[in-house]
Design a protein around this motif. Sequence first.
Motif, PDB file in Angstrom:
ATOM      1  N   GLU A   1       0.444  -1.110   0.294  1.00  0.00           N
ATOM      2  CA  GLU A   1       0.146   0.134  -0.122  1.00  0.00           C
ATOM      3  C   GLU A   1       0.719   1.071   0.224  1.00  0.00           C
ATOM      4  OE1 GLU A   1      -4.195   0.772  -0.193  1.00  0.00           O
ATOM      5  OE2 GLU A   1      -2.985  -1.407  -0.249  1.00  0.00           O
ATOM      6  N   LEU A   2       2.142   1.437   1.083  1.00  0.00           N
ATOM      7  CA  LEU A   2       2.442   2.299   0.998  1.00  0.00           C
ATOM      8  C   LEU A   2       3.471   2.739  -0.196  1.00  0.00           C
ATOM      9  CD1 LEU A   2       4.140   1.946   4.869  1.00  0.00           C
ATOM     10  CD2 LEU A   2       1.838   2.979   3.547  1.00  0.00           C
ATOM     11  N   LYS A   3       3.921   1.697  -0.923  1.00  0.00           N
ATOM     12  CA  LYS A   3       5.125   2.028  -2.530  1.00  0.00           C
ATOM     13  C   LYS A   3       3.779   2.732  -2.965  1.00  0.00           C
ATOM     14  CE  LYS A   3       6.739  -2.725  -2.876  1.00  0.00           C
ATOM     15  NZ  LYS A   3       6.583  -3.985  -3.212  1.00  0.00           N
ATOM     16  N   LEU A   4       2.771   2.280  -3.216  1.00  0.00           N
ATOM     17  CA  LEU A   4       1.586   3.543  -4.465  1.00  0.00           C
ATOM     18  C   LEU A   4       1.070   5.299  -3.047  1.00  0.00           C
ATOM     19  CD1 LEU A   4      -1.194   0.458  -4.593  1.00  0.00           C
ATOM     20  CD2 LEU A   4       0.109   1.836  -6.442  1.00  0.00           C
ATOM     21  N   HIS A   5       1.232   4.786  -2.129  1.00  0.00           N
ATOM     22  CA  HIS A   5       0.683   5.711  -1.745  1.00  0.00           C
ATOM     23  C   HIS A   5       2.029   6.980  -1.735  1.00  0.00           C
ATOM     24  CE1 HIS A   5      -1.352   8.539   1.309  1.00  0.00           C
ATOM     25  NE2 HIS A   5      -0.550   7.822   2.659  1.00  0.00           N
ATOM     26  N   PHE A   6       2.705   6.920  -1.492  1.00  0.00           N
ATOM     27  CA  PHE A   6       4.353   7.617  -1.651  1.00  0.00           C
ATOM     28  C   PHE A   6       5.246   7.153  -2.838  1.00  0.00           C
ATOM     29  CE2 PHE A   6       4.173   6.651   3.429  1.00  0.00           C
ATOM     30  CZ  PHE A   6       3.944   8.221   3.843  1.00  0.00           C
ATOM     31  N   LYS A   7       4.428   6.538  -3.784  1.00  0.00           N
ATOM     32  CA  LYS A   7       4.876   6.899  -5.094  1.00  0.00           C
ATOM     33  C   LYS A   7       5.786   8.265  -5.223  1.00  0.00           C
ATOM     34  CE  LYS A   7       0.784   7.126  -8.326  1.00  0.00           C
ATOM     35  NZ  LYS A   7       0.569   8.433  -7.606  1.00  0.00           N
ATOM     36  N   ASP A   8       5.434   8.944  -5.288  1.00  0.00           N
ATOM     37  CA  ASP A   8       5.949  10.508  -5.610  1.00  0.00           C
ATOM     38  C   ASP A   8       7.414  10.808  -4.994  1.00  0.00           C
ATOM     39  OD1 ASP A   8       3.816  10.412  -8.193  1.00  0.00           O
ATOM     40  OD2 ASP A   8       2.425  11.419  -6.856  1.00  0.00           O
ATOM     41  N   THR A   9       7.680  10.228  -4.345  1.00  0.00           N
ATOM     42  CA  THR A   9       8.834  10.962  -3.241  1.00  0.00           C
ATOM     43  C   THR A   9       9.600   9.888  -3.113  1.00  0.00           C
ATOM     44  OG1 THR A   9       9.341  12.070  -1.259  1.00  0.00           O
ATOM     45  CG2 THR A   9       7.092  10.579  -1.394  1.00  0.00           C
ATOM     46  N   ASP A  10      10.611   9.684  -2.917  1.00  0.00           N
ATOM     47  CA  ASP A  10      12.202   8.652  -2.323  1.00  0.00           C
ATOM     48  C   ASP A  10      12.025   9.351  -0.994  1.00  0.00           C
ATOM     49  OD1 ASP A  10      12.273   7.588  -4.385  1.00  0.00           O
ATOM     50  OD2 ASP A  10      13.569   9.184  -5.977  1.00  0.00           O
ATOM     51  N   GLU A  11      11.401  10.650   0.111  1.00  0.00           N
ATOM     52  CA  GLU A  11      12.346  10.389   0.969  1.00  0.00           C
ATOM     53  C   GLU A  11      10.950  10.998   1.759  1.00  0.00           C
ATOM     54  OE1 GLU A  11      15.449  13.286   2.146  1.00  0.00           O
ATOM     55  OE2 GLU A  11      14.253  14.238   2.719  1.00  0.00           O
ATOM     56  N   ILE A  12      10.842  10.264   3.122  1.00  0.00           N
ATOM     57  CA  ILE A  12       9.616  10.302   4.210  1.00  0.00           C
ATOM     58  C   ILE A  12      10.024  10.988   5.074  1.00  0.00           C
ATOM     59  CG2 ILE A  12       8.334   9.407   5.262  1.00  0.00           C
ATOM     60  CD1 ILE A  12       7.773   8.380   1.714  1.00  0.00           C
ATOM     61  N   LEU A  13       9.570  12.515   4.927  1.00  0.00           N
ATOM     62  CA  LEU A  13       9.727  13.244   6.664  1.00  0.00           C
ATOM     63  C   LEU A  13       8.916  12.218   7.853  1.00  0.00           C
ATOM     64  CD1 LEU A  13      11.024  15.753   7.946  1.00  0.00           C
ATOM     65  CD2 LEU A  13       8.182  16.436   7.797  1.00  0.00           C
ATOM     66  N   PHE A  14       9.124  11.638   8.740  1.00  0.00           N
ATOM     67  CA  PHE A  14       8.694  10.965   9.605  1.00  0.00           C
ATOM     68  C   PHE A  14       8.698  12.065  11.593  1.00  0.00           C
ATOM     69  CE2 PHE A  14       9.846   7.904  13.815  1.00  0.00           C
ATOM     70  CZ  PHE A  14       8.927   7.517  13.300  1.00  0.00           C
ATOM     71  N   ILE A  15       7.952  11.563  11.904  1.00  0.00           N
ATOM     72  CA  ILE A  15       7.970  12.669  13.033  1.00  0.00           C
ATOM     73  C   ILE A  15       7.897  11.531  15.027  1.00  0.00           C
ATOM     74  CG2 ILE A  15       6.367  14.010  14.497  1.00  0.00           C
ATOM     75  CD1 ILE A  15       5.345  14.781  11.325  1.00  0.00           C
ATOM     76  N   PRO A  16       8.863  11.658  14.787  1.00  0.00           N
ATOM     77  CA  PRO A  16       8.933  10.540  15.457  1.00  0.00           C
ATOM     78  C   PRO A  16       8.505  11.071  17.784  1.00  0.00           C
ATOM     79  CG  PRO A  16      10.777  12.072  15.544  1.00  0.00           C
ATOM     80  CD  PRO A  16       9.613  12.864  14.671  1.00  0.00           C
ATOM     81  N   TYR A  17       7.566  12.038  17.186  1.00  0.00           N
ATOM     82  CA  TYR A  17       7.388  12.192  18.691  1.00  0.00           C
ATOM     83  C   TYR A  17       6.592  11.653  20.025  1.00  0.00           C
ATOM     84  CZ  TYR A  17       8.623  17.110  16.996  1.00  0.00           C
ATOM     85  OH  TYR A  17       8.682  17.930  16.156  1.00  0.00           O
ATOM     86  N   ALA A  18       6.008  10.313  18.939  1.00  0.00           N
ATOM     87  CA  ALA A  18       5.275   9.466  20.520  1.00  0.00           C
ATOM     88  C   ALA A  18       6.379   8.356  20.890  1.00  0.00           C
ATOM     89  CB  ALA A  18       4.546   8.810  19.413  1.00  0.00           C
ATOM     90  N   ARG A  19       7.400   8.526  20.601  1.00  0.00           N
ATOM     91  CA  ARG A  19       8.351   7.800  21.286  1.00  0.00           C
ATOM     92  C   ARG A  19       8.110   6.205  21.859  1.00  0.00           C
ATOM     93  NH1 ARG A  19      11.250  11.752  25.279  1.00  0.00           N
ATOM     94  NH2 ARG A  19      12.567  10.171  25.427  1.00  0.00           N
ATOM     95  N   PRO A  20       7.902   5.813  21.213  1.00  0.00           N
ATOM     96  CA  PRO A  20       7.141   4.599  21.837  1.00  0.00           C
ATOM     97  C   PRO A  20       8.059   4.236  23.579  1.00  0.00           C
ATOM     98  CG  PRO A  20       7.905   3.861  19.964  1.00  0.00           C
ATOM     99  CD  PRO A  20       7.707   5.135  20.047  1.00  0.00           C
ATOM    100  N   GLY A  21       7.656   3.623  24.849  1.00  0.00           N
ATOM    101  CA  GLY A  21       7.990   3.241  25.443  1.00  0.00           C
ATOM    102  C   GLY A  21       9.750   4.178  25.615  1.00  0.00           C
ATOM    103  N   GLY A  22       9.205   5.569  25.607  1.00  0.00           N
ATOM    104  CA  GLY A  22      10.097   6.781  25.738  1.00  0.00           C
ATOM    105  C   GLY A  22      11.794   6.921  24.596  1.00  0.00           C
ATOM    106  N   ILE A  23      11.756   5.882  23.943  1.00  0.00           N
ATOM    107  CA  ILE A  23      12.684   5.482  23.388  1.00  0.00           C
ATOM    108  C   ILE A  23      13.464   7.013  22.516  1.00  0.00           C
ATOM    109  CG2 ILE A  23      12.683   3.183  22.449  1.00  0.00           C
ATOM    110  CD1 ILE A  23      12.071   4.392  18.942  1.00  0.00           C
TER     111      ILE A  23
END
Lengths: 235, 235
Positions: B24-46
Amino acid sequence: MRSIIIASTSTIHGSGYLEYLLDELKLHFKDTDEILFIPYARPGGISHDDYAKTAAKAFNSIGKSVKGLHEFDNPKSAIENAKGIFTGGGNTFVLVNQLYKNDVLGAIKNAINNGTPYLGTSAGSNICGLTVNTTNDMPIVYPPSFKTLGFVPFNINPHYLDPIPDSTHMGETRETRIKEFHAFNTQPVIGLREGSWIEVKGTELTLKGNLDARIFEYNKAPYELPTGADLGFLK
Amino acid sequence: MRSIIIASTSTIHGSGYLEYLLDELKLHFKDTDEILFIPYARPGGISHDDYAKTAAKAFNSIGKSVKGLHEFDNPKSAIENAKGIFTGGGNTFVLVNQLYKNDVLGAIKNAINNGTPYLGTSAGSNICGLTVNTTNDMPIVYPPSFKTLGFVPFNINPHYLDPIPDSTHMGETRETRIKEFHAFNTQPVIGLREGSWIEVKGTELTLKGNLDARIFEYNKAPYELPTGADLGFLK
């Protein structure tokens, strides 16, 4: 002298409302025939009146009457004049929101520190800790603050639940959640299993009931404490 | 045109991180090679860095690189310039708190409404609803508000969990909690089981994955919707 019962739950499986605590409550509230009930946590969104009836039924069985805090025009003076206070469970956010809205946290703090016996169950126990950051409840309303009464120098996690073996659900276990709490906060947390309570007599804190409790301290592996343990070291 | 995936979970039982969604993600993000990731939720405080590595590993397997929002001096312009955005799960309160602290909710809203494809999982999906009042997470920090992005005109309950038969635990079921939410709020809630997601294409909303979803509307009995259902009626 402060006299407080901080119970994990109102009801244990297969038993009636407050039933497992009734012998304890006869002693705890021995100096009064009337209990002031704080119904603000409204489990399942029931009305204050209906909730007060549930509490009354249990207390009537040990010869005590119940009056709901919502029945008073002046809740602060109702708290000042009470000879015994019980805050029932339900939704911790709804409870805390209403306590702030009616500006009664200070009055409860004074009354209990001056010796009015207090019983909290579930949400009513959560508010005895420093903050409600370790509640299990859904945040269905936004309270003005998470800070609460601080009768004990740590946080409570009521209805403490051990990990379910072989679960395929990917949500966090209770232990994982409390560890996550310690990524952002340093106060200890006590995981109180259903049927356990903390007894506060003056400055003495004791774990009561038949079960062990799980203790979570900042930067330490979680561990078990047996019933009867002195909790005074936990701060 | 808006293009959003609101997924119940990043990981389904017995499978790797984002694995069930990769096609699904291959299609969803087909127009870009770079994803901006928002890591703020920090599971387990990592740490943000460690969390970004987890996301990068999954996206690398479909030929895309990942950059964490925390790596940018100006998070607002990073969001404006992104060609694809992913907000991972963890703790919803920690996520929302950080989004407000860095004042980036408006920038995310603009970018996604202008067509930047977005993926949210778990906490990253919660923020796509009107508010985070229906998160399952422990409120380990106090955010300035529970209001969120409102990409859909209802609330999300990710990791939706059916009642466990024969449980002796007295804590509330998920269904009870959401009903309680409706004692104080009127917007609908969608209980998304692990493996389900909502696809938003412009103004079209569709339930995807193999499972049904459970719908909670104000003053109505909860009911099931089959996968493939149009969710446009839900407001």
